[in-house]
Design a protein around this motif. Structure first.
Motif, PDB file in Angstrom:
ATOM      1  N   TYR A   9      -3.523   6.242  -0.703  1.00 52.19           N
ATOM      2  CA  TYR A   9      -3.856   5.209   0.282  1.00 52.19           C
ATOM      3  C   TYR A   9      -5.377   5.061   0.413  1.00 52.19           C
ATOM      4  O   TYR A   9      -5.917   3.948   0.403  1.00 52.19           O
ATOM      5  CB  TYR A   9      -3.232   5.567   1.635  1.00 52.19           C
ATOM      6  N   GLN A  64      -6.957   3.246  -2.330  1.00 51.00           N
ATOM      7  CA  GLN A  64      -6.815   1.795  -2.197  1.00 51.00           C
ATOM      8  C   GLN A  64      -7.880   1.225  -1.265  1.00 51.00           C
ATOM      9  O   GLN A  64      -8.385   0.115  -1.481  1.00 51.00           O
ATOM     10  CB  GLN A  64      -5.417   1.440  -1.672  1.00 51.00           C
ATOM     11  N   ALA A  65      -8.245   1.963  -0.215  1.00 44.53           N
ATOM     12  CA  ALA A  65      -9.310   1.509   0.674  1.00 44.53           C
ATOM     13  C   ALA A  65     -10.635   1.410  -0.076  1.00 44.53           C
ATOM     14  O   ALA A  65     -11.403   0.453   0.090  1.00 44.53           O
ATOM     15  CB  ALA A  65      -9.441   2.450   1.873  1.00 44.53           C
ATOM     16  N   TRP A  84      -7.658  -0.614   8.091  1.00 50.14           N
ATOM     17  CA  TRP A  84      -6.978   0.440   7.359  1.00 50.14           C
ATOM     18  C   TRP A  84      -6.750   1.638   8.279  1.00 50.14           C
ATOM     19  O   TRP A  84      -7.495   1.889   9.216  1.00 50.14           O
ATOM     20  CB  TRP A  84      -7.738   0.819   6.099  1.00 50.14           C
ATOM     21  N   THR A 111      -2.550  -4.555   0.873  1.00 43.35           N
ATOM     22  CA  THR A 111      -3.869  -5.070   0.509  1.00 43.35           C
ATOM     23  C   THR A 111      -3.727  -6.568   0.276  1.00 43.35           C
ATOM     24  O   THR A 111      -2.763  -7.017  -0.345  1.00 43.35           O
ATOM     25  CB  THR A 111      -4.385  -4.384  -0.771  1.00 43.35           C
ATOM     26  N   THR A 152      -9.045  -7.288   1.726  1.00 37.65           N
ATOM     27  CA  THR A 152      -8.896  -6.406   2.880  1.00 37.65           C
ATOM     28  C   THR A 152      -7.768  -5.418   2.622  1.00 37.65           C
ATOM     29  O   THR A 152      -6.792  -5.729   1.958  1.00 37.65           O
ATOM     30  CB  THR A 152      -8.583  -7.196   4.161  1.00 37.65           C
ATOM     31  N   CYS A 153      -7.931  -4.231   3.179  1.00 32.90           N
ATOM     32  CA  CYS A 153      -6.957  -3.160   3.019  1.00 32.90           C
ATOM     33  C   CYS A 153      -6.432  -2.786   4.398  1.00 32.90           C
ATOM     34  O   CYS A 153      -7.210  -2.479   5.303  1.00 32.90           O
ATOM     35  CB  CYS A 153      -7.618  -1.951   2.357  1.00 32.90           C
ATOM     36  N   GLY A 154      -5.123  -2.837   4.577  1.00 33.80           N
ATOM     37  CA  GLY A 154      -4.539  -2.428   5.841  1.00 33.80           C
ATOM     38  C   GLY A 154      -4.229  -3.586   6.760  1.00 33.80           C
ATOM     39  O   GLY A 154      -4.527  -4.748   6.470  1.00 33.80           O
ATOM     40  N   PRO A 213       0.467   6.001   4.191  1.00 29.66           N
ATOM     41  CA  PRO A 213      -0.722   6.778   4.572  1.00 29.66           C
ATOM     42  C   PRO A 213      -0.405   8.194   5.029  1.00 29.66           C
ATOM     43  O   PRO A 213      -1.322   8.997   5.189  1.00 29.66           O
ATOM     44  CB  PRO A 213      -1.325   5.948   5.714  1.00 29.66           C
ATOM     45  N   ASP A 241       2.533  -1.497   4.669  1.00 29.68           N
ATOM     46  CA  ASP A 241       1.235  -2.128   4.875  1.00 29.68           C
ATOM     47  C   ASP A 241       0.803  -2.718   3.542  1.00 29.68           C
ATOM     48  O   ASP A 241       1.459  -2.509   2.522  1.00 29.68           O
ATOM     49  CB  ASP A 241       0.228  -1.095   5.377  1.00 29.68           C
ATOM     50  N   LEU A 268       0.832  -1.197   0.000  1.00 34.71           N
ATOM     51  CA  LEU A 268       0.000   0.000   0.000  1.00 34.71           C
ATOM     52  C   LEU A 268       0.869   1.251   0.000  1.00 34.71           C
ATOM     53  O   LEU A 268       2.010   1.222   0.477  1.00 34.71           O
ATOM     54  CB  LEU A 268      -0.889   0.027   1.247  1.00 34.71           C
TER      55      LEU A 268
END
Length: 445
Positions: A281, A284-285, A322, A331, A315-317, A274, A329, A271
């Motif tokens: 970032y 991407q979420a 996230w 995805t 899932t992201c984070g 952030p 970090d 990722l």
């Protein structure tokens, strides 16, 4: 009221937010420490997790706890609740009590920092507890850790390794604590039905010893520091993960297969930072929502018609949380494979779904649904004092420059379909890890 942020003379960050509409007579406290799995000493994987546990057992008596009840018993006796989490890059302790008992809770928090002195017997007990936690951990955690370790060699999971902890001594534990649990590496956040000025007065009084300890430690270490600059002792605003390297530049990294209940494949992508690249970032979420809520489930439902995927989650984070960790970090997509479907075929479908979003444009309605789903989740969490106080502390320590939790909805709404398409292209063009999920004998493939 916007959070007030102060830095005490010893370096402790203090964030206070008065939100009586959420607090309703309650107050929450979080202590966030820039020490996690990545900081574990070589051969002692799990030290950070162990220290988290050791902040809770009976203390045997101290000025803050003369009866030796221990922090958890003191909080429970006040009608409150407390818990903690160890992550890759930090550990967070959070407590919720009636607002009138906040001064007591702050005193107990400072007391367990100043009185940290676990015995060998307590250490052995907590190592056994950690071993049980590891045995009970879900498969998704193993997939995430495998992908992160492949993209960033040296990153460590937050749980630890019982075999490495088995020989740890009280001296080693205390050395880790003294090295990492210092005022400049900590943030104290308070949220609820509180008066910020009164909170700060109490914090300055009860945490004065913590600040003095940090100053004394720096003075004692000054000669060694002059000879050996310690890059691992930076404040977290400039701190990068000590062990993790930059992602490898190869297109695809194959990792060793992992056991699973059903045949599948886990695909991991790095990722953006952030802090340095927040819009990318957040895109991407949103992308993870688009893929996980509409694009991939539609393919999985078609598996009986010859499609390769039987299930799909994205899932992201950090373990799906996230904005719960600084860089690095990732995805993670976990894809179920139909019988006789090769790993490569499942990955090809994943890439084709990414390509469809990258080539866009993403329909406005689909984009709006994805953003709204993230906003609904945020609003539900914002009503939770423990979640809110933890987010405030993480922002202060891990994500410097953040405008605070309440700025996030507006940031999400500014995310555009074009940015989500760019996020998909970034996953296609960047490094990727592929891990086969192999059914064990006796399981259904």
């Amino acid at each position: 009221m916007s959070p007030s942020v102060s830095v005490l003379p010893g370096g402790l960050r203090v964030c206070v937010e008065s939100v009586p509409q959420y607090g309703r007579g309650l107050a929450a406290v979080a202590l966030t420490v820039a020490a996690g799995g990545d900081d574990d000493p070589a051969g002692r994987h799990g030290t950070a997790h162990l220290v988290e546990h050791l902040m809770f057992p009976r203390s045997g008596g101290s000025s803050a706890d003369p009866a030796g009840e221990g922090y958890a018993a003191l909080v429970a006796g006040a009608g409150g609740v407390c818990n903690a989490e160890t992550h890759r890059d930090h550990t967070v302790f959070h407590t919720t009590v009636p607002a009138e008992l906040l001064p007591d809770a702050l005193s107990w928090e400072a007391g367990r920092l100043l009185g940290f002195a676990p015995t060998e017997d307590v250490i052995r007990t907590e190592i056994d507890v950690i071993a049980e936690e590891i045995r009970g951990a879900g498969d998704a955690g193993r997939y995430w850790e495998s992908a992160l370790g492949a993209l960033y060699p040296g990153s460590r999971d937050s749980f630890g390794t019982p075999a490495e902890l088995a020989g740890i001594t009280a001296g080693e534990v205390e050395a880790f604590f003294r090295s990492h649990y210092k005022a400049p590496r900590m943030a104290l956040s308070v949220v609820g039905d509180v008066d910020p000025a009164r909170v700060m007065a109490v914090v300055r009084e009860v945490f004065a010893g913590v600040a003095r300890t940090a100053e004394e430690t720096r003075a004692a270490e000054a000669p060694r520091t002059a000879r050996e600059p310690r890059t691992t002792e930076q404040t977290h605003a400039a701190r990068e993960p000590r062990a993790a390297e930059a992602p490898r530049t190869v297109t695809e990294i194959r990792t060793a297969p992992l056991p699973a209940a059903r045949a599948g494949v886990a695909v991991g992508h790095p990722l953006p930072d952030p802090v340095a690249d927040r819009p990318a970032y957040l895109a991407q979420a949103v992308l993870a929502q688009v893929l996980g809520r509409s694009r991939l489930p539609a393919l999985a439902r078609s598996a009986r018609d010859g499609r390769c995927l039987t299930s799909a989650t994205v899932t992201c984070g950090y373990h799906g949380q996230w904005l719960a960790s600084a860089a690095p970090d990732l995805t993670l997509a976990v894809l179920g494979r139909a019988p006789a479907t090769e790993v490569g075929a499942a990955v090809d479908i994943w890439r084709s779904v990414l390509r469809a979003v990258a080539d866009g444009p993403l329909p406005e309605a689909e984009h709006r649904r994805a953003v709204n789903s993230l906003l609904v989740a945020w609003h539900r969490q914002a009503d939770s004092l423990p979640t809110r106080v933890v987010a405030l502390g993480r922002d202060a320590l891990l994500l410097p420059g953040s405008a605070g939790p309440d700025a996030l909805p507006a940031e999400l709404r500014r995310t555009t379909p074009a940015e989500v398409a760019a996020a998909a292209r970034a996953l296609l063009e960047g490094p990727v890890t592929v891990t086969e999920l192999a059914p064990q004998k006796g399981t259904v493939g």
